[in-house]
Design a protein around this motif. Structure first.
Motif, mmCIF file in Angstrom:
data_model
loop_
_atom_site.group_PDB
_atom_site.id
_atom_site.type_symbol
_atom_site.label_atom_id
_atom_site.label_comp_id
_atom_site.label_asym_id
_atom_site.label_seq_id
_atom_site.Cartn_x
_atom_site.Cartn_y
_atom_site.Cartn_z
ATOM 1 N N LEU A 155 5.114 -9.337 -18.457
ATOM 2 C CA LEU A 155 4.732 -8.540 -19.607
ATOM 3 C C LEU A 155 4.863 -7.043 -19.344
ATOM 4 C CD1 LEU A 155 3.578 -8.509 -22.459
ATOM 5 C CD2 LEU A 155 1.306 -8.655 -21.468
ATOM 6 N N PHE A 156 4.576 -6.602 -18.106
ATOM 7 C CA PHE A 156 4.617 -5.179 -17.784
ATOM 8 C C PHE A 156 5.540 -4.891 -16.612
ATOM 9 C CE2 PHE A 156 0.524 -5.620 -19.883
ATOM 10 C CZ PHE A 156 0.574 -4.581 -20.783
ATOM 11 N N GLU A 157 6.220 -3.763 -16.694
ATOM 12 C CA GLU A 157 7.022 -3.234 -15.598
ATOM 13 C C GLU A 157 6.388 -1.907 -15.210
ATOM 14 O OE1 GLU A 157 11.019 -2.275 -16.662
ATOM 15 O OE2 GLU A 157 11.571 -1.809 -14.610
ATOM 16 N N ILE A 158 6.093 -1.736 -13.929
ATOM 17 C CA ILE A 158 5.418 -0.539 -13.442
ATOM 18 C C ILE A 158 6.317 0.123 -12.415
ATOM 19 C CG2 ILE A 158 3.360 0.349 -12.308
ATOM 20 C CD1 ILE A 158 2.249 -2.638 -13.149
ATOM 21 N N VAL A 159 6.578 1.397 -12.614
ATOM 22 C CA VAL A 159 7.366 2.163 -11.664
ATOM 23 C C VAL A 159 6.474 3.238 -11.086
ATOM 24 C CG1 VAL A 159 9.383 3.634 -11.330
ATOM 25 C CG2 VAL A 159 9.488 1.708 -12.937
ATOM 26 N N THR A 160 6.358 3.264 -9.760
ATOM 27 C CA THR A 160 5.566 4.296 -9.101
ATOM 28 C C THR A 160 6.500 5.209 -8.325
ATOM 29 O OG1 THR A 160 5.181 2.964 -7.122
ATOM 30 C CG2 THR A 160 3.569 2.782 -8.873
ATOM 31 N N MET A 161 6.117 6.461 -8.251
ATOM 32 C CA MET A 161 6.865 7.438 -7.470
ATOM 33 C C MET A 161 5.912 7.995 -6.422
ATOM 34 S SD MET A 161 9.793 8.786 -9.824
ATOM 35 C CE MET A 161 10.107 9.997 -8.656
ATOM 36 N N THR A 162 6.316 7.887 -5.166
ATOM 37 C CA THR A 162 5.478 8.386 -4.083
ATOM 38 C C THR A 162 6.249 9.398 -3.252
ATOM 39 O OG1 THR A 162 6.158 6.633 -2.584
ATOM 40 C CG2 THR A 162 4.226 6.188 -3.934
ATOM 41 N N ASP A 163 5.511 10.225 -2.555
ATOM 42 C CA ASP A 163 6.132 11.245 -1.720
ATOM 43 C C ASP A 163 6.923 10.640 -0.560
ATOM 44 O OD1 ASP A 163 5.058 13.240 -3.290
ATOM 45 O OD2 ASP A 163 3.298 13.492 -2.009
ATOM 46 N N ASP A 164 6.425 9.528 -0.014
ATOM 47 C CA ASP A 164 7.046 8.975 1.190
ATOM 48 C C ASP A 164 8.107 7.908 0.941
ATOM 49 O OD1 ASP A 164 5.021 7.351 0.261
ATOM 50 O OD2 ASP A 164 4.421 6.653 2.234
ATOM 51 N N SER A 165 8.006 7.151 -0.161
ATOM 52 C CA SER A 165 8.963 6.054 -0.336
ATOM 53 C C SER A 165 9.778 6.134 -1.619
ATOM 54 C CB SER A 165 8.232 4.713 -0.269
ATOM 55 O OG SER A 165 7.292 4.624 -1.320
ATOM 56 N N SER A 225 -4.723 6.517 -14.220
ATOM 57 C CA SER A 225 -5.037 7.733 -13.490
ATOM 58 C C SER A 225 -4.079 7.837 -12.315
ATOM 59 C CB SER A 225 -6.481 7.719 -13.000
ATOM 60 O OG SER A 225 -6.693 6.646 -12.110
ATOM 61 N N VAL A 226 -3.768 9.038 -11.917
ATOM 62 C CA VAL A 226 -2.830 9.260 -10.829
ATOM 63 C C VAL A 226 -3.584 9.220 -9.507
ATOM 64 C CG1 VAL A 226 -1.196 10.872 -9.823
ATOM 65 C CG2 VAL A 226 -1.298 10.587 -12.297
ATOM 66 N N ALA A 227 -3.071 8.459 -8.568
ATOM 67 C CA ALA A 227 -3.702 8.331 -7.251
ATOM 68 C C ALA A 227 -2.630 8.407 -6.174
ATOM 69 C CB ALA A 227 -4.441 7.002 -7.144
ATOM 70 N N HIS A 228 -2.978 8.937 -5.039
ATOM 71 C CA HIS A 228 -2.079 8.973 -3.883
ATOM 72 C C HIS A 228 -0.750 9.660 -4.193
ATOM 73 C CE1 HIS A 228 -5.012 6.269 -2.238
ATOM 74 N NE2 HIS A 228 -4.740 5.383 -3.164
ATOM 75 N N SER A 229 -0.773 10.753 -4.952
ATOM 76 C CA SER A 229 0.431 11.517 -5.306
ATOM 77 C C SER A 229 1.481 10.659 -6.000
ATOM 78 C CB SER A 229 1.051 12.161 -4.056
ATOM 79 O OG SER A 229 0.145 13.031 -3.463
ATOM 80 N N SER A 230 1.037 9.691 -6.790
ATOM 81 C CA SER A 230 1.954 8.802 -7.499
ATOM 82 C C SER A 230 1.907 9.074 -8.994
ATOM 83 C CB SER A 230 1.574 7.339 -7.269
ATOM 84 O OG SER A 230 1.651 7.014 -5.910
#
Length: 70
Positions: free
Chosen positions: A3-13, A54-59
């Motif tokens: 049902l959902f697609e989630i894309v995260t952006m992180t500083d390290d990966s 909410s944004v967590a861990h620079s994501s």
């Protein structure tokens, strides 16, 4: 299909993609929370009205329903 697609952006990966039917469990696992819905007019149409986390861990989280399920 999930049902959902989630894309995260992180500083390290960089970018990471997750698909799930259980958004609440993913939010809990990530240590974040749903704080409303996306209302920014500058977002692509398919992202407007989707849950906003909410944004967590620079994501940055972008959650959308895949087009085939909308």
């Amino acid at each position: 299909m999930a049902l959902f697609e989630i894309v995260t952006m992180t500083d390290d990966s960089g970018m990471s993609r997750v698909v799930t039917d259980d958004l609440a469990a993913w939010v809990d696992d990530m240590g974040t929370e749903i704080i409303g819905t996306e209302t920014r007019a500058s977002l692509r149409t398919e992202l407007q009205g989707q849950p906003k986390c909410s944004v967590a861990h620079s994501s940055a989280f972008f959650v959308r329903q895949p087009a085939s399920r909308v």
